[in-house]
Each structure stands twice: as structure tokens, then as C-alpha cells.
Design an enzyme around this catalytic site. Structure first.
Site, PDB file in Angstrom:
ATOM      1  N   LYS A 118       0.835  -1.105   0.062  1.00  8.20           N
ATOM      2  CA  LYS A 118      -0.048   0.181  -0.015  1.00  8.20           C
ATOM      3  C   LYS A 118       0.787   1.283   0.092  1.00  8.20           C
ATOM      4  O   LYS A 118       2.245   1.190   0.435  1.00  8.20           O
ATOM      5  CB  LYS A 118      -0.764   0.051   1.255  1.00  8.20           C
ATOM      6  CG  LYS A 118      -2.234   1.000   1.242  1.00  8.20           C
ATOM      7  CD  LYS A 118      -3.248   0.052   0.282  1.00  8.20           C
ATOM      8  CE  LYS A 118      -4.481   0.881   0.240  1.00  8.20           C
ATOM      9  NZ  LYS A 118      -5.708   0.137  -0.664  1.00  8.20           N
TER      10      LYS A 118
HETATM   11  P1  NAD Z   1     -13.034   7.750  -3.305  1.00  8.26           P
HETATM   12  O1  NAD Z   1     -12.288   8.797  -3.028  1.00  8.26           O
HETATM   13  O2  NAD Z   1     -13.551   7.564  -4.626  1.00  8.26           O
HETATM   14  O3  NAD Z   1     -14.236   8.036  -2.271  1.00  8.26           O
HETATM   15  C1  NAD Z   1     -14.327   8.281  -0.893  1.00  8.26           C
HETATM   16  C2  NAD Z   1     -15.685   8.618  -0.361  1.00  8.26           C
HETATM   17  O4  NAD Z   1     -15.619   8.898   1.083  1.00  8.26           O
HETATM   18  C3  NAD Z   1     -16.201   9.921  -0.810  1.00  8.26           C
HETATM   19  O5  NAD Z   1     -17.609   9.543  -1.343  1.00  8.26           O
HETATM   20  C4  NAD Z   1     -15.907  11.045   0.264  1.00  8.26           C
HETATM   21  O6  NAD Z   1     -16.939  11.813   0.071  1.00  8.26           O
HETATM   22  C5  NAD Z   1     -16.179  10.139   1.458  1.00  8.26           C
HETATM   23  N1  NAD Z   1     -15.573  10.529   2.707  1.00  8.26           N
HETATM   24  C6  NAD Z   1     -14.422  11.120   2.923  1.00  8.26           C
HETATM   25  N2  NAD Z   1     -14.263  11.467   4.184  1.00  8.26           N
HETATM   26  C7  NAD Z   1     -15.675  11.343   4.648  1.00  8.26           C
HETATM   27  C8  NAD Z   1     -16.197  11.588   6.005  1.00  8.26           C
HETATM   28  N3  NAD Z   1     -15.597  12.170   6.942  1.00  8.26           N
HETATM   29  N4  NAD Z   1     -17.416  11.373   6.222  1.00  8.26           N
HETATM   30  C9  NAD Z   1     -18.164  10.730   5.390  1.00  8.26           C
HETATM   31  N5  NAD Z   1     -17.759  10.316   4.026  1.00  8.26           N
HETATM   32  C10 NAD Z   1     -16.467  10.622   3.695  1.00  8.26           C
HETATM   33  O7  NAD Z   1     -12.385   6.272  -2.563  1.00  8.26           O
HETATM   34  P2  NAD Z   1     -12.855   4.794  -3.063  1.00  8.26           P
HETATM   35  O8  NAD Z   1     -11.841   4.414  -4.075  1.00  8.26           O
HETATM   36  O9  NAD Z   1     -14.298   4.823  -3.158  1.00  8.26           O
HETATM   37  O10 NAD Z   1     -12.241   4.185  -1.581  1.00  8.26           O
HETATM   38  C11 NAD Z   1     -13.148   4.114  -0.535  1.00  8.26           C
HETATM   39  C12 NAD Z   1     -12.806   2.722   0.365  1.00  8.26           C
HETATM   40  O11 NAD Z   1     -12.687   1.788  -0.133  1.00  8.26           O
HETATM   41  C13 NAD Z   1     -11.324   3.051   0.864  1.00  8.26           C
HETATM   42  O12 NAD Z   1     -11.392   2.565   2.279  1.00  8.26           O
HETATM   43  C14 NAD Z   1     -10.641   2.359  -0.138  1.00  8.26           C
HETATM   44  O13 NAD Z   1      -9.384   1.980   0.931  1.00  8.26           O
HETATM   45  C15 NAD Z   1     -11.373   1.299  -0.169  1.00  8.26           C
HETATM   46  N6  NAD Z   1     -11.243   0.480  -1.494  1.00  8.26           N
HETATM   47  C16 NAD Z   1     -11.096   0.967  -2.608  1.00  8.26           C
HETATM   48  C17 NAD Z   1     -10.635   0.176  -3.780  1.00  8.26           C
HETATM   49  C18 NAD Z   1     -10.607   0.826  -5.116  1.00  8.26           C
HETATM   50  O14 NAD Z   1     -10.650  -0.141  -6.243  1.00  8.26           O
HETATM   51  N7  NAD Z   1     -11.229   2.265  -5.254  1.00  8.26           N
HETATM   52  C19 NAD Z   1     -10.647  -1.065  -3.414  1.00  8.26           C
HETATM   53  C20 NAD Z   1     -10.613  -1.647  -2.102  1.00  8.26           C
HETATM   54  C21 NAD Z   1     -10.854  -0.796  -1.201  1.00  8.26           C
END
Ligand code: NAD
Length: 451
Positions: free
Chosen positions: A134
């Protein structure tokens, strides 16, 4: 249709905090608020149950490499800023290190370490031949211009270019990064290593745009994996997605796809909260219109002005009665206080580590099943693996094949977890770690420890 939580596992035992000697042997202080130690605790608890040999527990308790870099970037103003970046390579016993790069102001070494440990476990549970890694840059991507973002991304990859590669360590998107940034990563790496490695070097990064060797289905993969797991496990409690309701924290990549696919299968998304606010509709929000709104306005706030929805407070959001509660934002959001409010049957962790141990104990005591991130959010890395395979074989899959293969990996991982839950009489988190450790421990046994 939603009611007070009651299901799956009235008998699911609470996970006790650990007294493993590993902590003392590695000199780790037992700070219950430290995310890395929380993640480690869950893994070691499963390792003890599975009787994983002590030396393998020790190896898995620390990342192999923790890389920290500082690099200057010229801003549009002509001034220079110094940025801090991380790449943690947790384990590569199963294959090259694999994991996303996050851009966020609060990125820290401990967070990146725990996320890299989760990646090792995730890849092992879904049986893709990758290890765990990561990375991240401490920055606010929303405050950077397009050209600043490009320079920051290129300088970071150039700083770690000798440590990554298609056979070594393969970054991907995470919070605050996207396919455009992956395109800059790949281009920078290719320019730096020109002529030194083979012509499949695009495989150094996944989550790329389609035109640059990305895979069909990668963007929606994590959200889709959540839905695949729910489709497999909801019948265990007499539900199907078509008759279920959910609420979502986060409507970014993972949350929006989970919401749209949940709705596509007939379920209702009753409430969504992100960093801008929270909205609610008892009859179900329009998930596609909400996606458009977030893309245009940067968050869910204001959706209620033009669509059927009402704005609610954070506490009201947590208390909305639903069947499935899906955290898809950041770590540690479900604290004990929030868990007290939550009224659902299942929490499906689409985000990494969204539940604190104190929050989880409250959920379990209320009879709420927690489907852990190493299972629920493994769809992204699974399709990243497909992208890597396609890059290396120079042959590309259609969307149906990606969907079908993803579903196969997710369903098998869900069954593996369910099986371990029943066999060892443990909660789903411990069961998922057992499912992951079975693979990695047996690989260590076969490989032995060099020399
Ligand atoms: P992203 O940046 O596209 O979205 C993040 C979301 O979190 C946004 O909607 C934002 O508004 C919200 N957010 C941020 N701070 C917040 C708060 N204080 N309160 C409420 N909402 C809040 O990110 P993503 O890629 O969708 O990733 C989201 C989660 O999924 C993370 O934990 C990431 O590690 C995990 N993840 C992502 C992937 C991927 O393929 N993108 C894969 C596995 C896990």
C-alpha cells in the site's frame, strides 16, 4: 421490511483482545487506538486459532519493507512544496506486492502499514497470486491543480521507481487517486525504465484507463465485489438483494458502484452520507441521479433540492433502519458511539478497516453480522489481477468474462469464509482471516525460510 438487528449469528462470539507474545518479541506497544495494531490483532487472533507456526506469525506481523520518500514539486505559483510519500511492502510470499496509492492529508505510516497487511490477507483470501502493499502521499488532491497533481504523481513514482515493477510491486488507485493518475504513474515508470524491461511494462500499474491497457470492469470492480458477496450471503439470513434496503457511507468510486448495482438488482438505497452531508429517502434514492449529482457538485449535499430526498444529520443517518449498512469511505468511522446507533442486520465493509474493535464488539453484541473488508472489498484487487494478466498476455477480455471471473473469485472467498466461521465457531472477520491464512501459511510451509 427492515427491523431491529437479530440475525445470522446470535451465537457469534465476541473477539477477545489478544495477549500474543508476538507484541513483546517485536517490541510493539499495545496501543488499542493504533490502526496497525488493531489490524494485527485480528490477524493474530485467527492465526492462533488456526495454529499457524509462531515464526510465520512473526513474519506476517511486520511489513518486509517500509519506504518513505520526500520530494519537492514546483507549484503553479512558482513556489516549491516538499511532499511526503509512502510505499509499504508487507509480504510477497504469494507474488508481487500489490495495493493502492492514496492521496489524503492524513495519510500516515501506521495507516499505510495496516492497509498493506489487509492487502496481503485480501489477496490470499480471494486466491490471486499477489502479496500485499500500500502507498500514499500526504496531500489534499482537491487543493491541487491538474498540472500540480500530475507533477506530484510523476515525482512520487520516479522516487520509488527502483522499488516497483510488474514482477515486483504493482500500485493501483485508492482514495483520492483515479485512472488518470494511474496513466501518469505508468507513463513515468515507462520513461524511467525505457529499454530495460520487457514490452509488458504497462503491467506495473493497474486501474489504468482502457486506452492504456486497463481492464473492462475495473472501475466498478470493488463495488461489484461487495454486491457479489451480499448476493451469496444474504440468503443465509432469508433475504435477497431484491428485497433488501441499505445505507452507504461514501459515494466515491466504491460507494457509488455499490449503490448503483444494489439498486440495479432491485434493492433500495435509503440513505447516503459523505464528507459534504447526508440524505435520505424511505422509498429509495435514485442511485444514478445521485452519481451524476456527486460528479457535478463534489458530494451528496444539495441532492435533496432537485430530487426526492431529505437532508438528515450524521446521527440520523447512522440510525436509519436498513438491512445492510455499507461503509465505503475511510477507516475507523464506525466507533462504539456510531455502532450504538446503527440499526441493521449486516454491515458489509466496502472500505478498508471502517470498524473500530470497540464498534465491532457492540455490533456483534447486537447480533449484527460484520462482513470484513478483506472479503467484501476484494473485488478491486481481483480485477486488477485480471488487468495484469491481460497486459502480460497481450490479449483482452470482454466485460462478461471479467464479471464472471470476478463473481467466481468472490463467491468462493465468501464460501471459504462461511465454512471457517462454522468450523471454528468464530465471527466473520476471524473466519476471513482464517481463510486467508490457510493459503499463506501452507505456502510458507512449502517454501520454507531462506536459506
Ligand atoms: P473515493 O475517494 O472515490 O471516495 C471516498 C468517499 O469517502 C467519498 O464519497 C468521500 O466523500 C467519502 N468521505 C471522505 N471523508 C468522509 C467523511 N469524513 N465522512 C463521510 N464520508 C467521507 O475512494 P474509494 O476508491 O471509493 O475508496 C473508498 C474505500 O474503499 C477506502 O477505504 C478504500 O481504501 C477502499 N477500497 C477502494 C478500492 C478501489 O478500487 N477504489 C478497492 C478496495 C478498497
Amino acid at each position: 421490511m427492515s427491523s431491529k438487528a437479530s440475525i445470522a449469528a446470535p451465537s457469534t462470539p465476541k473477539r477477545e483482545p489478544l495477549s500474543s507474545s508476538v507484541y513483546d518479541e517485536l517490541g510493539l506497544e499495545r496501543n488499542p487506538d493504533n490502526l496497525y495494531l488493531q489490524t494485527l490483532d485480528a490477524m493474530l487472533c485467527a492465526a492462533e486459532i488456526l495454529e499457524v507456526p509462531h515464526h510465520i506469525q512473526l513474519i506476517l506481523s511486520q511489513p518486509k519493507n517500509e519506504i518513505m520518500v520526500h520530494f519537492p514539486v514546483e507549484m503553479d505559483s512558482g513556489e516549491y512544496c516538499l511532499f511526503k510519500g509512502y510505499r509499504v511492502q508487507h509480504n510477497n510470499a504469494l507474488g508481487p506486492y500489490k495495493g493502492g496509492i492514496r492521496y489524503h492529508p492524513h495519510v500516515s505510516l501506521d495507516d499505510v502499514k495496516s492497509l498493506s497487511l489487509l492487502m496481503t490477507m485480501k489477496c490470499s483470501l480471494v486466491r490471486v497470486p499477489f502479496g500485499g502493499g500500500k502507498g500514499g502521499i500526504k496531500c489534499d488532491p482537491r487543493a491541487l491543480s491538474f498540472t500540480e497533481l500530475r507533477r506530484v504523481s510523476r515525482r512520487f513514482i520516479s522516487a520509488i521507481s527502483t522499488q516497483i515493477g510488474p514482477d515486483v510491486d504493482i500500485p493501483a488507485p485508492d482514495v483520492g487517486t483515479n485512472s488518470q493518475i494511474m496513466a501518469w504513474f505508468a507513463d513515468t515508470y515507462l520513461n524511467i525504465t525505457q529499454g530495460l524491461i520487457g514490452n509488458d511494462s504497462m503491467a506495473v500499474v493497474t486501474g489504468k484507463p482502457l486506452e492504456m491497457g486497463g481492464s473492462l470492469g475495473r472501475e466498478k470492480a470493488t463495488g461489484q465485489g461487495v454486491i457479489d458477496v451480499l448476493a451469496e450471503l444474504l440468503p443465509e439470513i432469508g433475504l435477497s438483494i431484491a428485497e433488501a434496503t441499505c445505507s452507504l457511507i461514501g459515494y466515491g468510486n466504491v460507494g457509488s458502484w455499490a449503490g448503483k448495482l444494489f439498486t440495479e438488482r432491485g434493492g433500495k438505497v435509503k440513505a447516503v452520507m459523505d464528507h459534504t452531508g447526508a440524505i435520505y429517502n424511505e422509498g429509495g434514492l435514485d442511485a444514478i441521479a445521485l452519481d451524476d449529482h456527486v460528479r457535478t457538485h463534489g458530494g451528496v449535499a444539495g441532492f435533496e433540492k432537485e430530487h426526492a430526498a431529505e437532508a438528515i444529520t450524521e446521527d440520523q443517518f447512522y440510525a436509519v433502519p436498513v438491512d445492510v449498512f455499507i461503509p465505503a469511505a475511510l477507516e475507523q468511522m464506525i466507533t462504539a458511539e456510531k455502532a450504538d446507533l446503527i440499526n441493521c442486520k449486516i454491515v458489509a465493509e466496502a472500505a478498508n478497516a471502517p470498524t473500530t474493535p470497540a464498534g465491532e464488539n457492540i455490533l456483534l453484541a447486537k447480533g449484527i453480522e460484520v462482513l470484513p473488508a478483506i472479503l467484501c472489498s476484494a473485488g478491486g484487487v481481483t480485477v486488477s489481477y485480471f488487468e495484469w494478466v491481460q497486459n502480460r498476455s497481450n490479449s483482452y477480455w470482454d466485460a462478461e468474462k471479467v464479471d464472471e471471473e470476478l463473481n467466481r473469485h468472490m463467491v468462493l472467498a465468501a464460501r471459504r469464509t462461511q465454512l471457517a466461521k462454522h468450523r471454528y465457531n468464530v465471527d466473520m472477520r476471524t473466519a476471513a482471516y482464517i481463510g486467508a491464512l490457510e493459503q499463506i501459511a501452507s505456502v510458507y510451509k512449502l517454501r520454507g525460510i531462506f536459506p
